[in-house]
Design a protein around this motif. Structure first.
Motif, PDB file in Angstrom:
ATOM      1  N   SER A 165      -9.546 -20.211  41.342  1.00  0.00           N
ATOM      2  CA  SER A 165      -8.752 -20.314  41.303  1.00  0.00           C
ATOM      3  C   SER A 165      -8.899 -22.089  40.368  1.00  0.00           C
ATOM      4  CB  SER A 165      -8.475 -21.889  43.073  1.00  0.00           C
ATOM      5  OG  SER A 165      -8.494 -20.499  43.923  1.00  0.00           O
ATOM      6  N   ASN A 166     -10.088 -22.501  40.411  1.00  0.00           N
ATOM      7  CA  ASN A 166     -10.119 -24.164  39.647  1.00  0.00           C
ATOM      8  C   ASN A 166     -10.098 -23.321  37.901  1.00  0.00           C
ATOM      9  OD1 ASN A 166     -12.775 -23.195  39.868  1.00  0.00           O
ATOM     10  ND2 ASN A 166     -12.579 -25.058  41.178  1.00  0.00           N
ATOM     11  N   ILE A 167     -10.600 -22.304  37.076  1.00  0.00           N
ATOM     12  CA  ILE A 167     -11.059 -21.906  36.406  1.00  0.00           C
ATOM     13  C   ILE A 167      -9.649 -20.978  35.720  1.00  0.00           C
ATOM     14  CG2 ILE A 167     -12.705 -21.281  34.049  1.00  0.00           C
ATOM     15  CD1 ILE A 167     -13.025 -24.186  35.822  1.00  0.00           C
ATOM     16  N   SER A 168     -10.382 -19.692  36.081  1.00  0.00           N
ATOM     17  CA  SER A 168      -9.386 -18.512  35.600  1.00  0.00           C
ATOM     18  C   SER A 168      -8.117 -18.502  35.659  1.00  0.00           C
ATOM     19  CB  SER A 168      -9.828 -16.985  36.592  1.00  0.00           C
ATOM     20  OG  SER A 168     -11.211 -16.940  36.610  1.00  0.00           O
ATOM     21  N   MET A 169      -7.460 -19.324  36.602  1.00  0.00           N
ATOM     22  CA  MET A 169      -6.213 -19.554  36.920  1.00  0.00           C
ATOM     23  C   MET A 169      -5.308 -20.437  36.116  1.00  0.00           C
ATOM     24  SD  MET A 169      -4.724 -18.622  41.150  1.00  0.00           S
ATOM     25  CE  MET A 169      -3.663 -18.713  41.082  1.00  0.00           C
ATOM     26  N   ALA A 170      -6.394 -21.247  35.761  1.00  0.00           N
ATOM     27  CA  ALA A 170      -5.972 -22.148  34.323  1.00  0.00           C
ATOM     28  C   ALA A 170      -6.444 -22.468  33.053  1.00  0.00           C
ATOM     29  CB  ALA A 170      -7.061 -23.452  34.465  1.00  0.00           C
ATOM     30  N   VAL A 182     -13.847  -5.675  42.649  1.00  0.00           N
ATOM     31  CA  VAL A 182     -14.403  -6.572  42.260  1.00  0.00           C
ATOM     32  C   VAL A 182     -13.858  -7.259  43.892  1.00  0.00           C
ATOM     33  CG1 VAL A 182     -13.374  -8.762  41.834  1.00  0.00           C
ATOM     34  CG2 VAL A 182     -12.649  -6.346  40.389  1.00  0.00           C
ATOM     35  N   SER A 183     -15.440  -7.868  43.609  1.00  0.00           N
ATOM     36  CA  SER A 183     -15.771  -8.691  44.685  1.00  0.00           C
ATOM     37  C   SER A 183     -15.073 -10.093  44.896  1.00  0.00           C
ATOM     38  CB  SER A 183     -17.310  -8.755  45.059  1.00  0.00           C
ATOM     39  OG  SER A 183     -17.651  -9.616  45.525  1.00  0.00           O
ATOM     40  N   TYR A 184     -14.442 -11.527  45.346  1.00  0.00           N
ATOM     41  CA  TYR A 184     -14.481 -12.218  44.986  1.00  0.00           C
ATOM     42  C   TYR A 184     -14.985 -13.540  45.908  1.00  0.00           C
ATOM     43  CZ  TYR A 184     -11.151 -16.902  45.059  1.00  0.00           C
ATOM     44  OH  TYR A 184     -10.844 -18.124  45.385  1.00  0.00           O
ATOM     45  N   SER A 185     -15.780 -14.446  45.050  1.00  0.00           N
ATOM     46  CA  SER A 185     -16.574 -15.358  45.783  1.00  0.00           C
ATOM     47  C   SER A 185     -15.564 -16.182  46.108  1.00  0.00           C
ATOM     48  CB  SER A 185     -18.292 -15.610  44.997  1.00  0.00           C
ATOM     49  OG  SER A 185     -18.792 -16.845  45.620  1.00  0.00           O
ATOM     50  N   THR A 186     -15.555 -17.010  47.372  1.00  0.00           N
ATOM     51  CA  THR A 186     -13.873 -17.697  47.369  1.00  0.00           C
ATOM     52  C   THR A 186     -14.376 -18.966  47.884  1.00  0.00           C
ATOM     53  OG1 THR A 186     -14.054 -17.024  49.923  1.00  0.00           O
ATOM     54  CG2 THR A 186     -13.278 -15.717  48.576  1.00  0.00           C
ATOM     55  N   TYR A 187     -15.442 -20.121  46.959  1.00  0.00           N
ATOM     56  CA  TYR A 187     -15.308 -21.170  47.926  1.00  0.00           C
ATOM     57  C   TYR A 187     -14.225 -21.569  47.160  1.00  0.00           C
ATOM     58  CZ  TYR A 187     -19.895 -19.695  49.975  1.00  0.00           C
ATOM     59  OH  TYR A 187     -20.610 -18.947  50.222  1.00  0.00           O
ATOM     60  N   ASP A 188     -14.075 -21.511  45.381  1.00  0.00           N
ATOM     61  CA  ASP A 188     -13.126 -22.441  45.126  1.00  0.00           C
ATOM     62  C   ASP A 188     -12.058 -22.438  45.820  1.00  0.00           C
ATOM     63  OD1 ASP A 188     -12.914 -20.005  44.490  1.00  0.00           O
ATOM     64  OD2 ASP A 188     -11.650 -20.821  42.808  1.00  0.00           O
ATOM     65  N   SER A 189     -11.332 -22.247  46.909  1.00  0.00           N
ATOM     66  CA  SER A 189      -9.638 -21.683  47.835  1.00  0.00           C
ATOM     67  C   SER A 189     -10.660 -22.074  48.905  1.00  0.00           C
ATOM     68  CB  SER A 189      -9.370 -19.739  47.639  1.00  0.00           C
ATOM     69  OG  SER A 189      -9.202 -19.576  45.745  1.00  0.00           O
ATOM     70  N   LEU A 190     -11.136 -22.066  49.664  1.00  0.00           N
ATOM     71  CA  LEU A 190     -11.549 -22.510  50.975  1.00  0.00           C
ATOM     72  C   LEU A 190     -10.857 -24.192  51.309  1.00  0.00           C
ATOM     73  CD1 LEU A 190     -15.093 -20.638  51.519  1.00  0.00           C
ATOM     74  CD2 LEU A 190     -12.440 -19.997  51.948  1.00  0.00           C
ATOM     75  N   ASP A 191     -10.717 -24.541  50.318  1.00  0.00           N
ATOM     76  CA  ASP A 191     -10.380 -26.398  50.326  1.00  0.00           C
ATOM     77  C   ASP A 191      -8.493 -26.319  51.257  1.00  0.00           C
ATOM     78  OD1 ASP A 191      -9.527 -25.598  47.546  1.00  0.00           O
ATOM     79  OD2 ASP A 191      -9.213 -27.370  47.198  1.00  0.00           O
ATOM     80  N   ASP A 192      -8.173 -25.118  50.709  1.00  0.00           N
ATOM     81  CA  ASP A 192      -6.033 -25.037  50.969  1.00  0.00           C
ATOM     82  C   ASP A 192      -6.243 -22.897  51.207  1.00  0.00           C
ATOM     83  OD1 ASP A 192      -3.920 -25.075  51.014  1.00  0.00           O
ATOM     84  OD2 ASP A 192      -3.793 -25.788  49.232  1.00  0.00           O
ATOM     85  N   ILE A 193      -7.318 -22.764  51.899  1.00  0.00           N
ATOM     86  CA  ILE A 193      -7.045 -21.385  52.337  1.00  0.00           C
ATOM     87  C   ILE A 193      -6.015 -20.345  52.235  1.00  0.00           C
ATOM     88  CG2 ILE A 193      -7.844 -19.702  54.240  1.00  0.00           C
ATOM     89  CD1 ILE A 193      -9.963 -22.024  55.373  1.00  0.00           C
ATOM     90  N   PRO A 194      -4.647 -21.570  52.950  1.00  0.00           N
ATOM     91  CA  PRO A 194      -3.705 -20.483  52.936  1.00  0.00           C
ATOM     92  C   PRO A 194      -2.680 -20.176  52.056  1.00  0.00           C
ATOM     93  CG  PRO A 194      -3.542 -22.319  54.519  1.00  0.00           C
ATOM     94  CD  PRO A 194      -4.441 -22.545  53.816  1.00  0.00           C
ATOM     95  N   HIS A 195      -2.725 -21.213  50.908  1.00  0.00           N
ATOM     96  CA  HIS A 195      -2.218 -21.100  49.867  1.00  0.00           C
ATOM     97  C   HIS A 195      -2.895 -20.797  48.610  1.00  0.00           C
ATOM     98  CE1 HIS A 195       0.128 -24.152  52.160  1.00  0.00           C
ATOM     99  NE2 HIS A 195       0.967 -23.660  51.506  1.00  0.00           N
ATOM    100  N   PHE A 198     -11.457  -7.733  47.074  1.00  0.00           N
ATOM    101  CA  PHE A 198     -12.536  -7.727  48.453  1.00  0.00           C
ATOM    102  C   PHE A 198     -12.818  -9.230  48.364  1.00  0.00           C
ATOM    103  CE2 PHE A 198     -15.299  -4.878  46.090  1.00  0.00           C
ATOM    104  CZ  PHE A 198     -16.872  -5.799  47.491  1.00  0.00           C
ATOM    105  N   ILE A 199     -12.883  -9.582  49.588  1.00  0.00           N
ATOM    106  CA  ILE A 199     -13.694 -11.506  49.367  1.00  0.00           C
ATOM    107  C   ILE A 199     -15.275 -10.799  50.213  1.00  0.00           C
ATOM    108  CG2 ILE A 199     -14.211 -13.445  51.261  1.00  0.00           C
ATOM    109  CD1 ILE A 199     -10.544 -12.972  51.801  1.00  0.00           C
ATOM    110  N   GLY A 200     -15.750 -10.981  48.685  1.00  0.00           N
ATOM    111  CA  GLY A 200     -17.441 -10.750  48.668  1.00  0.00           C
ATOM    112  C   GLY A 200     -17.814 -12.129  49.576  1.00  0.00           C
ATOM    113  N   GLU A 201     -17.524 -12.574  49.708  1.00  0.00           N
ATOM    114  CA  GLU A 201     -18.392 -14.449  50.226  1.00  0.00           C
ATOM    115  C   GLU A 201     -17.250 -15.955  50.901  1.00  0.00           C
ATOM    116  OE1 GLU A 201     -21.977 -16.917  48.469  1.00  0.00           O
ATOM    117  OE2 GLU A 201     -21.883 -14.913  47.534  1.00  0.00           O
ATOM    118  N   TYR A 202     -17.559 -16.037  51.920  1.00  0.00           N
ATOM    119  CA  TYR A 202     -17.099 -16.878  52.288  1.00  0.00           C
ATOM    120  C   TYR A 202     -18.268 -17.559  53.436  1.00  0.00           C
ATOM    121  CZ  TYR A 202     -15.797 -14.852  56.517  1.00  0.00           C
ATOM    122  OH  TYR A 202     -15.864 -14.401  58.019  1.00  0.00           O
ATOM    123  N   GLY A 203     -17.666 -18.053  53.315  1.00  0.00           N
ATOM    124  CA  GLY A 203     -18.468 -19.315  54.538  1.00  0.00           C
ATOM    125  C   GLY A 203     -18.414 -21.029  54.536  1.00  0.00           C
ATOM    126  N   PHE A 204     -18.592 -21.711  55.616  1.00  0.00           N
ATOM    127  CA  PHE A 204     -18.327 -23.056  55.792  1.00  0.00           C
ATOM    128  C   PHE A 204     -19.642 -23.535  56.207  1.00  0.00           C
ATOM    129  CE2 PHE A 204     -14.457 -20.786  55.886  1.00  0.00           C
ATOM    130  CZ  PHE A 204     -13.671 -21.312  55.179  1.00  0.00           C
TER     131      PHE A 204
END
Length: 222
Positions: free
Chosen positions: A56-61, A79-92, A117-123
């Motif tokens: 979200s903050n690097i590739s899509m820029a 491809v596994s996506y480590s999702t932490y850069d998208s977890l501040d606004d999950i629905p969008h 697939f989502i290879g990693e998420y957590g809070f």
């Protein structure tokens, strides 16, 4: 995947290093494909994947990254996506990032459905109360299922990170051995999944389709 710090990353990425990464992933994929062709097998499958992050903050820029500069040159299965850069606004952010990654993958004959697939998420427990961690985790799982992810994987069973000597709490079971709400959510999910699959086989003589399983699974997470 993308490395820190960003300024160092942008200075060090060269056309040669990007091609080298693509060549390495393609060599690994060829090894898996060759082995599958040469070794007789049935009722089992082996796949090869790579992992990306900071989508979200690097590739899509439009900045250099594995997602936008390497994936299009590869033939990886998943491809596994480590999702932490998208977890501040999950629905969008999360579905947009998944779409973006999938759009960078060349077609892969023989694999049906989505290949990200989502290879990693957590809070972190030091940031969110356990009930909120469970709610946010359910949200990630629902979005991943709705989008079509073949896997949605939680990080982690036990905490493995500390900040200033304090556990961050990326856990399903805490440092006192107590199973947290998200652990019970996942345990109940697996119980219901096994029950549903067994019932489907008993009634129809076959496994449920991905669409049928996804529809029922989404109800469990609401």
């Amino acid at each position: 995947s993308t490395l820190f710090p960003y300024t160092t990353l942008f200075r060090s990425v060269t056309a040669e290093s990007l091609q080298g990464m693509a060549d390495w992933l393609n060599a690994r994929q060829r090894a898996v494909d060759d082995a599958k062709r040469r070794i007789p097998h049935r009722r089992v499958q082996v796949y090869h994947y790579t992992e990306v992050n900071h989508v979200s903050n690097i590739s899509m820029a439009g900045r250099p990254s594995l997602t936008n500069s390497v994936l299009p040159r590869t033939n990886v299965d998943f491809v596994s996506y480590s999702t932490y850069d998208s977890l501040d606004d999950i629905p969008h952010k999360l579905p947009r990032a998944l779409d973006y990654i999938e759009g960078k993958l060349p077609p892969k004959p023989g694999i049906e459905g989505k290949r990200v697939f989502i290879g990693e998420y957590g809070f972190a427990a030091h940031t969110y109360p356990e009930a909120e961690r469970d709610g946010r985790s359910r949200q990630v799982m629902r979005i991943g299922l709705e989008w079509g992810c073949p896997f949605v994987l939680s990080w982690a069973m036990y905490n493995n990170e500390f900040s200033n000597g304090v556990e961050n709490g990326y856990w399903l079971i805490d440092d006192h051995g107590v199973k947290q709400p998200v652990w019970h959510t996942l345990a109940e999910f697996y119980r219901e999944a096994r029950r549903f699959v067994a019932d489907c086989q008993r009634r129809t003589g076959r496994l449920p389709s991905d669409a049928d399983f996804r529809r029922v699974a989404l109800n469990w997470l609401h």
